[in-house]
Design an enzyme around this catalytic site. Structure first.
Site, PDB file in Angstrom:
ATOM      1  N   PHE A 123      14.412   4.332  58.880  1.00  0.00           N
ATOM      2  CA  PHE A 123      13.609   5.554  58.961  1.00  0.00           C
ATOM      3  C   PHE A 123      12.888   5.678  57.622  1.00  0.00           C
ATOM      4  O   PHE A 123      13.470   6.146  56.644  1.00  0.00           O
ATOM      5  CB  PHE A 123      14.580   6.714  59.185  1.00  0.00           C
ATOM      6  CG  PHE A 123      13.965   8.027  59.549  1.00  0.00           C
ATOM      7  CD1 PHE A 123      13.668   8.328  60.866  1.00  0.00           C
ATOM      8  CD2 PHE A 123      13.737   8.995  58.591  1.00  0.00           C
ATOM      9  CE1 PHE A 123      13.141   9.573  61.218  1.00  0.00           C
ATOM     10  CE2 PHE A 123      13.203  10.232  58.925  1.00  0.00           C
ATOM     11  CZ  PHE A 123      12.912  10.517  60.245  1.00  0.00           C
ATOM     12  N   ASP A 239      15.874  16.914  62.939  1.00  0.00           N
ATOM     13  CA  ASP A 239      16.744  17.905  63.604  1.00  0.00           C
ATOM     14  C   ASP A 239      17.944  17.191  64.233  1.00  0.00           C
ATOM     15  O   ASP A 239      19.089  17.605  64.059  1.00  0.00           O
ATOM     16  CB  ASP A 239      15.978  18.650  64.717  1.00  0.00           C
ATOM     17  CG  ASP A 239      15.033  19.719  64.169  1.00  0.00           C
ATOM     18  OD1 ASP A 239      15.135  20.062  62.977  1.00  0.00           O
ATOM     19  OD2 ASP A 239      14.190  20.201  64.958  1.00  0.00           O
ATOM     20  N   GLN A 278      54.298  25.238  48.238  1.00  0.00           N
ATOM     21  CA  GLN A 278      53.269  26.086  48.840  1.00  0.00           C
ATOM     22  C   GLN A 278      51.851  25.694  48.409  1.00  0.00           C
ATOM     23  O   GLN A 278      50.916  25.752  49.219  1.00  0.00           O
ATOM     24  CB  GLN A 278      53.536  27.544  48.463  1.00  0.00           C
ATOM     25  CG  GLN A 278      52.701  28.511  49.270  1.00  0.00           C
ATOM     26  CD  GLN A 278      52.960  29.953  48.869  1.00  0.00           C
ATOM     27  OE1 GLN A 278      52.809  30.327  47.704  1.00  0.00           O
ATOM     28  NE2 GLN A 278      53.364  30.754  49.813  1.00  0.00           N
ATOM     29  N   GLU A 362      18.918  13.191  54.358  1.00  0.00           N
ATOM     30  CA  GLU A 362      18.451  13.883  55.570  1.00  0.00           C
ATOM     31  C   GLU A 362      18.273  15.384  55.329  1.00  0.00           C
ATOM     32  O   GLU A 362      18.554  16.212  56.188  1.00  0.00           O
ATOM     33  CB  GLU A 362      19.356  13.576  56.763  1.00  0.00           C
ATOM     34  CG  GLU A 362      19.275  12.091  57.079  1.00  0.00           C
ATOM     35  CD  GLU A 362      19.435  11.716  58.527  1.00  0.00           C
ATOM     36  OE1 GLU A 362      19.320  12.589  59.385  1.00  0.00           O
ATOM     37  OE2 GLU A 362      19.660  10.524  58.770  1.00  0.00           O
TER      38      GLU A 362
HETATM   39  N1  CAA Z   1      10.377  20.742  64.884  1.00  0.00           N
HETATM   40  C1  CAA Z   1       9.071  20.729  65.235  1.00  0.00           C
HETATM   41  N2  CAA Z   1       8.076  21.105  64.385  1.00  0.00           N
HETATM   42  C2  CAA Z   1       8.439  21.504  63.138  1.00  0.00           C
HETATM   43  C3  CAA Z   1       9.780  21.533  62.713  1.00  0.00           C
HETATM   44  C4  CAA Z   1      10.768  21.128  63.644  1.00  0.00           C
HETATM   45  N3  CAA Z   1      12.062  21.117  63.311  1.00  0.00           N
HETATM   46  N4  CAA Z   1       9.828  21.953  61.449  1.00  0.00           N
HETATM   47  C5  CAA Z   1       8.567  22.211  61.074  1.00  0.00           C
HETATM   48  N5  CAA Z   1       7.732  21.921  62.103  1.00  0.00           N
HETATM   49  C6  CAA Z   1       6.287  22.105  62.110  1.00  0.00           C
HETATM   50  C7  CAA Z   1       5.957  23.561  61.830  1.00  0.00           C
HETATM   51  O1  CAA Z   1       5.947  24.340  63.016  1.00  0.00           O
HETATM   52  C8  CAA Z   1       4.577  23.455  61.218  1.00  0.00           C
HETATM   53  O2  CAA Z   1       3.607  23.295  62.255  1.00  0.00           O
HETATM   54  P1  CAA Z   1       2.154  23.991  62.139  1.00  0.00           P
HETATM   55  O3  CAA Z   1       1.563  23.473  60.860  1.00  0.00           O
HETATM   56  O4  CAA Z   1       1.451  23.512  63.363  1.00  0.00           O
HETATM   57  O5  CAA Z   1       2.395  25.464  62.093  1.00  0.00           O
HETATM   58  C9  CAA Z   1       4.641  22.151  60.441  1.00  0.00           C
HETATM   59  O6  CAA Z   1       5.706  21.398  61.032  1.00  0.00           O
HETATM   60  C10 CAA Z   1       4.899  22.361  58.975  1.00  0.00           C
HETATM   61  O7  CAA Z   1       6.100  23.095  58.837  1.00  0.00           O
HETATM   62  P2  CAA Z   1       6.494  23.785  57.444  1.00  0.00           P
HETATM   63  O8  CAA Z   1       5.312  24.584  56.956  1.00  0.00           O
HETATM   64  O9  CAA Z   1       7.798  24.478  57.595  1.00  0.00           O
HETATM   65  O10 CAA Z   1       6.623  22.488  56.506  1.00  0.00           O
HETATM   66  P3  CAA Z   1       6.932  22.380  54.960  1.00  0.00           P
HETATM   67  O11 CAA Z   1       5.988  21.425  54.373  1.00  0.00           O
HETATM   68  O12 CAA Z   1       7.076  23.742  54.360  1.00  0.00           O
HETATM   69  O13 CAA Z   1       8.365  21.653  54.951  1.00  0.00           O
HETATM   70  C11 CAA Z   1      10.759  21.370  55.109  1.00  0.00           C
HETATM   71  C12 CAA Z   1       9.492  22.168  55.532  1.00  0.00           C
HETATM   72  C13 CAA Z   1      11.872  21.954  55.962  1.00  0.00           C
HETATM   73  C14 CAA Z   1      11.111  21.529  53.648  1.00  0.00           C
HETATM   74  C15 CAA Z   1      10.573  19.883  55.466  1.00  0.00           C
HETATM   75  O14 CAA Z   1       9.592  19.293  54.661  1.00  0.00           O
HETATM   76  C16 CAA Z   1      11.857  19.076  55.327  1.00  0.00           C
HETATM   77  O15 CAA Z   1      12.686  19.055  56.247  1.00  0.00           O
HETATM   78  N6  CAA Z   1      12.035  18.360  54.185  1.00  0.00           N
HETATM   79  C17 CAA Z   1      13.192  17.456  54.024  1.00  0.00           C
HETATM   80  C18 CAA Z   1      12.846  16.079  54.438  1.00  0.00           C
HETATM   81  C19 CAA Z   1      14.072  15.251  54.676  1.00  0.00           C
HETATM   82  O16 CAA Z   1      15.045  15.697  55.278  1.00  0.00           O
HETATM   83  N7  CAA Z   1      14.038  14.010  54.238  1.00  0.00           N
HETATM   84  C20 CAA Z   1      15.129  13.121  54.471  1.00  0.00           C
HETATM   85  C21 CAA Z   1      14.661  11.734  54.463  1.00  0.00           C
HETATM   86  S1  CAA Z   1      15.252  10.774  55.773  1.00  0.00           S
HETATM   87  C22 CAA Z   1      16.801  10.237  55.397  1.00  0.00           C
HETATM   88  O17 CAA Z   1      17.455  10.677  54.506  1.00  0.00           O
HETATM   89  C23 CAA Z   1      17.268   9.215  56.386  1.00  0.00           C
HETATM   90  C24 CAA Z   1      18.280   8.258  55.917  1.00  0.00           C
HETATM   91  O18 CAA Z   1      17.975   7.101  55.752  1.00  0.00           O
HETATM   92  C25 CAA Z   1      19.710   8.633  55.822  1.00  0.00           C
END
Ligand code: CAA
Length: 381
Positions: A123, A239, A278, A362
C-alpha cells in the site's frame, strides 16, 4: 450487535488459530532475530483463504466478511505481529481492488493477492515528507499515450521488496487532495526501485522499504477507480485497514497477557508465586479488562462494516483504543516479568517492540482523534 459468532466466523477463527499456533508461532522468534520475511508462509496463507477473508470466492477469497477478518488477524498477531501486518496489508489491497477495480483488474490482481501468487500486497501512499497528510504527496503520474509514467518516492512501504501487486498513489493534477489518483503497479516493473530495508525497533521480520519510481511506465488500464478519486480510495481503504491494525493490537496484547499469567503463576518471590500477590493480580485484571474492551470496539467496527453501515468513526475508535491498550498491556507484561521481560528468552520484549508502531502506522493516534472528532461533529452536531 450480535455477540454470537456465526459458523463461518468460528471456522475462520479456528483455521487461523491452528495455523498461527502450529506453523507461525514457532518461527516468530527466529524470524525476528534474522529480520527474515517468511515468504513460504504466504503461499500457505493464500491456500487457507486468509489473504482475502472478505473477498468473494469468485476471486479466490473466503467471502467470510469483516468480523471473520478481524478474528483471523487477532489470531495471527498473537502468534507473530510481523506476519500479521503483511497479511493485513495484502487483505487491504485485495479489498481495495475488489471494491474499485474493473472486472479485468479483479480477475488479474485480486486473484494474485488472495492466492499468495503475488506473495503479498503493498500500500504505497506515504512519502518521506507526507505521512499523516497524504494530500501533500508529490509522486506524479503523467499520461503518455496508452501508459502512465510514474516518478517520485515512497516511504515506509510494508512488504515492498516482496509484493507482486502494489497500489500506488500519485498526483495527476496540482489540486491538493482532489489531484490524487491510485494505480496498480506490479512488483518488478522497470523503473520501480526497491530501497534499503529499514532497521526497525519492532516488526523486524516484516519488510519495510522506501520505493523510488524513475520513469516507471504502467499500462493506462492500471488506473484504479477514476482520475482524481485517489484520496477517497485511500480513506476508504484505511477505514478497513484500521480494523486490521486494531485486531493486530488485540492479538499482540492477548499474547502478552497470556505470557504474563503463565509467568506470574510460576515465578516465586517472598515464599509464594508472585501471582498470589495483589499487585500483579490487579495488573492482570486491568490488562484483561482493557483487552476485552478493545476487542469489543474492534468487532463492533467490523460488524458495522459487514452490515454496510458507515463505520469510519468506529474503525478509528477501535484503532485508537486497541493500539494504546496494546502498548499499555505490553509495558505491564514486561514489568511483570522483571529482568526476564527485558531479554529475548521470553516473548514479551518482542511484543513490547512490535506494539509500539501500532499507535503510528495506518494513522497515528492523533489522526484517529481527528477522524473521531470530525465524524462526531457530523453525526452529533
Ligand atoms: N471515506 C470516504 N471519504 C472520505 C473519508 C472516508 N473515510 N475521509 C475523508 N473523506 C473525503 C472527505 O469527505 C472529503 O471529501 P470532499 O473533499 O469531497 O468533501 C475528502 O475526503 C477530504 O477529507 P478531509 O478534508 O477530512 O481530508 P484531510 O486532508 O483533512 O485529511 C485525515 C483527513 C483524516 C487526516 C487523513 O488525511 C488521514 O487519514 N491521514 C492519515 C493517513 C494514514 O493513515 N496513513 C497511513 C499510511 S498507510 C500504512 O500505514 C499502511 C501500512 O503499510 C501498514
Amino acid at each position: 450487535m450480535n455477540l454470537e459468532l456465526t459458523e463461518t466466523q468460528t471456522l475462520i477463527r479456528e483455521t487461523a488459530r491452528k495455523f498461527a499456533r502450529e506453523r507461525v508461532a514457532p518461527l516468530a522468534r527466529e524470524l525476528d532475530r534474522q529480520e527474515r520475511f517468511p515468504t513460504e508462509i504466504f503461499k500457505e496463507l493464500g491456500e487457507l483463504g486468509l489473504l482475502g477473508v472478505n473477498i468473494p470466492a469468485k476471486y479466490g477469497g473466503s467471502e467470510a466478511g469483516a468480523v471473520s477478518y478481524a478474528l483471523a488477524m487477532m489470531e495471527m498477531a498473537a502468534a507473530d505481529a510481523s506476519t500479521s501486518v503483511a497479511m493485513a496489508v495484502t487483505n487491504m489491497c485485495a479489498e481495495l481492488i475488489n471494491a474499485f477495480g474493473t472486472e479485468a483488474q479483479r480477475e488479474k490482481y485480486v486473484t494474485r493477492l488472495t492466492s499468495g501468487e503475488a506473495v503479498a500486497g503493498s500500500f504505497a501512499l506515504s512519502e518521506p515528507h507526507a505521512g499523516s497528510d497524504p494530500g501533500a504527496l508529490l509522486t506524479s503520474a503523467v499520461r503518455r499515450g496508452d501508459s502512465w509514467v510514474i516518478n517520485g518516492s515512497k516511504q515506509w512501504i510494508t512488504s515492498g521488496a516482496h509484493a507482486g501487486v502494489m497500489v500506488v498513489w500519485a498526483r495527476t493534477s496540482a489540486t491538493g487532495n482532489k489531484g490524487l489518483s491510485c494505480f496498480i503497479v506490479e512488483g518488478g516493473t522497470q523503473g520501480l526501485i526497491i530501497g534499503r530495508h529499514e532497521d526497525k525497533m519492532g516488526l523486524r521480520s516484516s519488510n519495510t522499504v522506501a520505493l523510488t519510481f524513475e520513469d516507471c511506465v504502467i499500462p493506462a488500464e492500471n488506473l484504479l477507480g477514476s482520475e482524481g478519486q485517489g484520496f477517497r480510495l485511500a480513506m476508504v481503504a484505511l477505514d478497513g485497514g484500521r480494523i486490521g491494525i486494531a485486531s493486530q493490537a488485540c492479538g499482540v496484547a492477548r499474547a502478552a497477557l497470556e505470557a504474563s499469567v503463565s509467568y506470574v503463576k510460576d515465578r516465586k518471590a517472598f515464599g509464594q508465586a508472585i501471582g498470589e500477590f495483589q499487585g500483579p493480580r490487579f495488573m492482570i485484571a486491568d490488562m484483561k479488562t482493557q483487552i476485552d474492551a478493545a476487542e469489543l470496539l474492534t468487532l463492533r467496527a467490523a460488524y458495522m462494516k459487514d452490515q454496510k453501515q458507515p463505520f469510519t468513526r468506529e474503525a478509528s475508535m477501535a484503532k485508537l483504543f486497541a493500539s494504546e491498550t496494546s502498548n499499555r498491556v505490553c509495558d505491564k507484561a514486561v514489568q511483570l516479568h522483571g529482568g526476564y521481560g527485558y531479554i529475548d528468552e521470553f516473548p514479551v520484549e518482542r511484543y513490547f517492540r512490535d506494539a509500539r508502531v501500532q499507535t503510528i502506522y495506518e494513522g497515528t493516534s492523533e489522526v484517529q482523534r481527528m477522524v473521531i472528532a470530525r465524524e462526531s461533529f457530523k453525526l452529533l452536531g
